[in-house]
Design an enzyme around this catalytic site. Structure first.
Site, PDB file in Angstrom:
ATOM      1  N   VAL A  96       6.155  -9.152   3.360  1.00  0.00           N
ATOM      2  CA  VAL A  96       5.364 -10.363   3.058  1.00  0.00           C
ATOM      3  C   VAL A  96       6.229 -11.613   2.935  1.00  0.00           C
ATOM      4  O   VAL A  96       5.716 -12.728   2.951  1.00  0.00           O
ATOM      5  CB  VAL A  96       4.481 -10.193   1.792  1.00  0.00           C
ATOM      6  CG1 VAL A  96       3.433  -9.128   1.976  1.00  0.00           C
ATOM      7  CG2 VAL A  96       5.330  -9.942   0.545  1.00  0.00           C
TER       8      VAL A  96
ATOM      9  N   PRO B 203      -2.155  -6.416 -15.299  1.00  0.00           N
ATOM     10  CA  PRO B 203      -1.911  -5.159 -16.015  1.00  0.00           C
ATOM     11  C   PRO B 203      -0.673  -5.258 -16.904  1.00  0.00           C
ATOM     12  O   PRO B 203       0.266  -6.005 -16.623  1.00  0.00           O
ATOM     13  CB  PRO B 203      -1.650  -4.138 -14.881  1.00  0.00           C
ATOM     14  CG  PRO B 203      -1.993  -4.851 -13.598  1.00  0.00           C
ATOM     15  CD  PRO B 203      -1.807  -6.306 -13.873  1.00  0.00           C
TER      16      PRO B 203
ATOM     17  N   ALA C  94       0.822  -1.231   0.000  1.00  0.00           N
ATOM     18  CA  ALA C  94       0.000   0.000   0.000  1.00  0.00           C
ATOM     19  C   ALA C  94       0.843   1.262   0.000  1.00  0.00           C
ATOM     20  O   ALA C  94       0.303   2.365  -0.081  1.00  0.00           O
ATOM     21  CB  ALA C  94      -0.924  -0.004   1.220  1.00  0.00           C
TER      22      ALA C  94
ATOM     23  N   TYR D 119      10.672 -12.995 -13.317  1.00  0.00           N
ATOM     24  CA  TYR D 119       9.539 -12.104 -12.989  1.00  0.00           C
ATOM     25  C   TYR D 119       8.258 -12.619 -13.654  1.00  0.00           C
ATOM     26  O   TYR D 119       7.228 -12.809 -12.998  1.00  0.00           O
ATOM     27  CB  TYR D 119       9.824 -10.664 -13.428  1.00  0.00           C
ATOM     28  CG  TYR D 119       8.621  -9.771 -13.195  1.00  0.00           C
ATOM     29  CD1 TYR D 119       8.198  -9.483 -11.903  1.00  0.00           C
ATOM     30  CD2 TYR D 119       7.874  -9.257 -14.260  1.00  0.00           C
ATOM     31  CE1 TYR D 119       7.070  -8.693 -11.672  1.00  0.00           C
ATOM     32  CE2 TYR D 119       6.752  -8.468 -14.041  1.00  0.00           C
ATOM     33  CZ  TYR D 119       6.355  -8.191 -12.744  1.00  0.00           C
ATOM     34  OH  TYR D 119       5.229  -7.433 -12.510  1.00  0.00           O
TER      35      TYR D 119
ATOM     36  N   GLY E 245       2.442   3.206  -5.738  1.00  0.00           N
ATOM     37  CA  GLY E 245       1.812   2.707  -6.956  1.00  0.00           C
ATOM     38  C   GLY E 245       0.367   2.248  -6.844  1.00  0.00           C
ATOM     39  O   GLY E 245      -0.505   2.969  -6.342  1.00  0.00           O
TER      40      GLY E 245
ATOM     41  N   ARG F   8       6.362  -2.364   3.782  1.00  0.00           N
ATOM     42  CA  ARG F   8       7.555  -2.322   4.645  1.00  0.00           C
ATOM     43  C   ARG F   8       7.865  -0.911   5.122  1.00  0.00           C
ATOM     44  O   ARG F   8       8.410  -0.722   6.194  1.00  0.00           O
ATOM     45  CB  ARG F   8       8.770  -2.883   3.884  1.00  0.00           C
ATOM     46  CG  ARG F   8       8.723  -4.378   3.661  1.00  0.00           C
ATOM     47  CD  ARG F   8       9.791  -4.818   2.694  1.00  0.00           C
ATOM     48  NE  ARG F   8       9.640  -4.148   1.413  1.00  0.00           N
ATOM     49  CZ  ARG F   8      10.440  -4.296   0.375  1.00  0.00           C
ATOM     50  NH1 ARG F   8      11.488  -5.087   0.478  1.00  0.00           N
ATOM     51  NH2 ARG F   8      10.223  -3.654  -0.755  1.00  0.00           N
TER      52      ARG F   8
HETATM   53  P1  NDP Z   1       5.502  -0.070  -6.876  1.00  0.00           P
HETATM   54  O1  NDP Z   1       6.955  -0.336  -6.854  1.00  0.00           O
HETATM   55  O2  NDP Z   1       5.041   1.330  -7.070  1.00  0.00           O
HETATM   56  O3  NDP Z   1       4.803  -0.668  -5.568  1.00  0.00           O
HETATM   57  C1  NDP Z   1       5.143  -1.953  -5.102  1.00  0.00           C
HETATM   58  C2  NDP Z   1       4.605  -2.142  -3.718  1.00  0.00           C
HETATM   59  O4  NDP Z   1       4.958  -3.473  -3.266  1.00  0.00           O
HETATM   60  C3  NDP Z   1       5.176  -1.164  -2.714  1.00  0.00           C
HETATM   61  O5  NDP Z   1       4.129  -0.676  -1.895  1.00  0.00           O
HETATM   62  C4  NDP Z   1       6.128  -1.998  -1.884  1.00  0.00           C
HETATM   63  O6  NDP Z   1       6.124  -1.555  -0.548  1.00  0.00           O
HETATM   64  C5  NDP Z   1       5.477  -3.387  -1.963  1.00  0.00           C
HETATM   65  N1  NDP Z   1       6.417  -4.456  -1.673  1.00  0.00           N
HETATM   66  C6  NDP Z   1       7.486  -4.855  -2.402  1.00  0.00           C
HETATM   67  N2  NDP Z   1       8.144  -5.830  -1.755  1.00  0.00           N
HETATM   68  C7  NDP Z   1       7.478  -6.056  -0.589  1.00  0.00           C
HETATM   69  C8  NDP Z   1       7.660  -6.932   0.512  1.00  0.00           C
HETATM   70  N3  NDP Z   1       8.683  -7.806   0.548  1.00  0.00           N
HETATM   71  N4  NDP Z   1       6.783  -6.904   1.532  1.00  0.00           N
HETATM   72  C9  NDP Z   1       5.750  -6.037   1.509  1.00  0.00           C
HETATM   73  N5  NDP Z   1       5.507  -5.171   0.504  1.00  0.00           N
HETATM   74  C10 NDP Z   1       6.375  -5.183  -0.530  1.00  0.00           C
HETATM   75  O7  NDP Z   1       4.926  -0.994  -8.056  1.00  0.00           O
HETATM   76  P2  NDP Z   1       3.443  -1.194  -8.645  1.00  0.00           P
HETATM   77  O8  NDP Z   1       2.436  -0.480  -7.840  1.00  0.00           O
HETATM   78  O9  NDP Z   1       3.516  -0.937 -10.097  1.00  0.00           O
HETATM   79  O10 NDP Z   1       3.300  -2.771  -8.444  1.00  0.00           O
HETATM   80  C11 NDP Z   1       2.271  -3.386  -7.704  1.00  0.00           C
HETATM   81  C12 NDP Z   1       2.089  -4.796  -8.247  1.00  0.00           C
HETATM   82  O11 NDP Z   1       1.695  -4.727  -9.600  1.00  0.00           O
HETATM   83  C13 NDP Z   1       3.336  -5.666  -8.212  1.00  0.00           C
HETATM   84  O12 NDP Z   1       2.959  -6.967  -7.848  1.00  0.00           O
HETATM   85  C14 NDP Z   1       3.835  -5.632  -9.672  1.00  0.00           C
HETATM   86  O13 NDP Z   1       4.567  -6.768  -9.991  1.00  0.00           O
HETATM   87  C15 NDP Z   1       2.532  -5.545 -10.401  1.00  0.00           C
HETATM   88  N6  NDP Z   1       2.543  -5.007 -11.741  1.00  0.00           N
HETATM   89  C16 NDP Z   1       3.114  -3.791 -12.032  1.00  0.00           C
HETATM   90  C17 NDP Z   1       3.066  -3.299 -13.331  1.00  0.00           C
HETATM   91  C18 NDP Z   1       3.717  -2.024 -13.731  1.00  0.00           C
HETATM   92  O14 NDP Z   1       4.011  -1.849 -14.933  1.00  0.00           O
HETATM   93  N7  NDP Z   1       3.926  -1.073 -12.820  1.00  0.00           N
HETATM   94  C19 NDP Z   1       2.359  -4.024 -14.396  1.00  0.00           C
HETATM   95  C20 NDP Z   1       1.813  -5.284 -13.971  1.00  0.00           C
HETATM   96  C21 NDP Z   1       1.882  -5.730 -12.701  1.00  0.00           C
HETATM   97  P3  NDP Z   1       7.407  -1.433   0.418  1.00  0.00           P
HETATM   98  O15 NDP Z   1       8.605  -1.242  -0.455  1.00  0.00           O
HETATM   99  O16 NDP Z   1       7.101  -0.267   1.306  1.00  0.00           O
HETATM  100  O17 NDP Z   1       7.401  -2.728   1.166  1.00  0.00           O
HETATM  101  C1  8X3 Z   2       4.985  -5.193 -15.248  1.00  0.00           C
HETATM  102  C2  8X3 Z   2       4.795  -5.110 -16.732  1.00  0.00           C
HETATM  103  O1  8X3 Z   2       5.899  -5.602 -18.979  1.00  0.00           O
HETATM  104  O2  8X3 Z   2       7.295  -4.578 -17.274  1.00  0.00           O
HETATM  105  O3  8X3 Z   2       4.487  -6.370 -14.760  1.00  0.00           O
HETATM  106  O4  8X3 Z   2       6.659  -6.873 -17.099  1.00  0.00           O
HETATM  107  S1  8X3 Z   2       6.228  -5.582 -17.543  1.00  0.00           S
END
Ligand code: NDP
Ligand code: 8X3
Length: 260
Positions: free
Chosen positions: A58, A176, A10, A146, A13, A34
């Site tokens: 997590v 997404p 949370a 990934y 992103g 975190r």
């Molecule tokens: P961000 O990097 O903006 O956000 C990622 C979030 O995940 C942060 O809040 C971070 O919080 C949390 N996170 C990462 N590792 C941990 C951990 N070990 N424990 C708890 N929380 C964790 O990325 P997005 O919002 O873009 O990504 C969100 C999800 O969407 C991810 O699963 C990503 O793979 C997926 N996704 C993203 C896309 C993109 O193009 N952006 C496209 C498709 C999927 P903190 O560091 O504070 O712990």
């Molecule tokens: C994030 C989208 O295309 O960078 O999941 O893998 S991509």
């Protein structure tokens, strides 16, 4: 009575955008991540909508079960925490990066699900929403682990539905495509120029677009289960399968030449 959503990841992103949208619609939030200071800032911004903040990695199985195992009335679990690290070909990657992605995107997601599902099953009500990626379905050079972690999330989501037949607990997989968040900064380990290049000339998805999708799936009538949704920016699509025509060109050069 208002409903409660627990959002992992949370602090940035998609997760932050979901927190804001669900708060706007009167939901109660449990926010996990975190970075405690980010959680506190979001709590200050959203006020009474935030029931609790959980400073949680997590990957820490014990902490997940301690912090989530006793929660009794979570209507929606949004398994969003996740990351990509690196874009190197498989033979060049830092193996620690693979571990981190597997531990977070796969193991962390399964821990959170296993910790919260019993109360949903007991109440015969609930919804697990898992954030995957187009990378789980469509391979690309450097997507190696990934993409594979997200393919796991897709099949895990389907198998959860199979287990939950007969219970009124829903499961949705959301995949997404390219979205602008901190994702690429994390992937390229703080290299902001490299991260910015990913979105060059493109209007990517915004975190708010994913939040709207999550909100839509969880507000469908209770007899409807949205199994899976894939969404992309209009400026993203598939390409023809790659063919190596010049055997003298190294695989690494070909990977570098692909404009993603
Ligand atoms: P961000 O990097 O903006 O956000 C990622 C979030 O995940 C942060 O809040 C971070 O919080 C949390 N996170 C990462 N590792 C941990 C951990 N070990 N424990 C708890 N929380 C964790 O990325 P997005 O919002 O873009 O990504 C969100 C999800 O969407 C991810 O699963 C990503 O793979 C997926 N996704 C993203 C896309 C993109 O193009 N952006 C496209 C498709 C999927 P903190 O560091 O504070 O712990
Ligand atoms: C994030 C989208 O295309 O960078 O999941 O893998 S991509």
């Amino acid at each position: 009575m208002s409903q409660t959503i627990l959002i992992t990841g949370a602090t940035a992103g998609f997760g932050s955008a979901c927190a804001r949208l669900f708060a706007h619609h009167g939901w109660q939030l449990i926010l996990a991540g975190r970075r405690a200071e980010r959680l506190q800032a979001l709590q200050q911004e959203l006020g009474d909508a935030v029931s609790a903040i959980l400073t949680l990695d997590v990957r820490d199985r014990g902490a997940v079960f301690t912090q989530l195992g006793d929660l009794s009335a979570v209507d929606v679990l949004l398994n969003n925490a996740g990351l990509a690290l690196g874009l190197e070909p498989a033979w060049d990657v830092d193996i620690d990066d693979w571990d981190t992605m597997i531990d977070t995107n796969i193991k962390g997601l399964t821990y959170c699900t296993r910790a919260l599902l019993p109360q949903m099953v007991k109440r015969n009500s609930g919804h697990v929403v898992n954030i995957g990626s187009t990378a789980g379905s469509w391979p690309y050079p450097g997507g190696n682990v990934y993409g594979a972690t997200k393919a796991f999330v897709e099949q895990f989501s389907r198998n959860l539905r199979a287990d939950l037949l007969g219970k009124r607990v829903r499961v949705t997989y959301i995949a997404p495509g390219m979205a602008e968040s901190e994702f690429s900064q994390v992937r390229f380990k703080g290299d902001t120029d490299k991260a910015a290049q990913v979105y060059r000339g493109v209007t990517p998805l915004r975190p708010e677009d994913i939040a709207a999708t999550v909100y839509w799936v969880v507000t469908q009538p209770s007899h409807v289960n949205i199994n899976a949704i894939e969404l992309m920016p209009v400026q993203q699509s598939w390409n023809a399968l790659a063919v190596q025509r010049d055997e003298n060109k190294s695989l690494k050069d070909r990977a570098a030449a692909v404009d993603r």
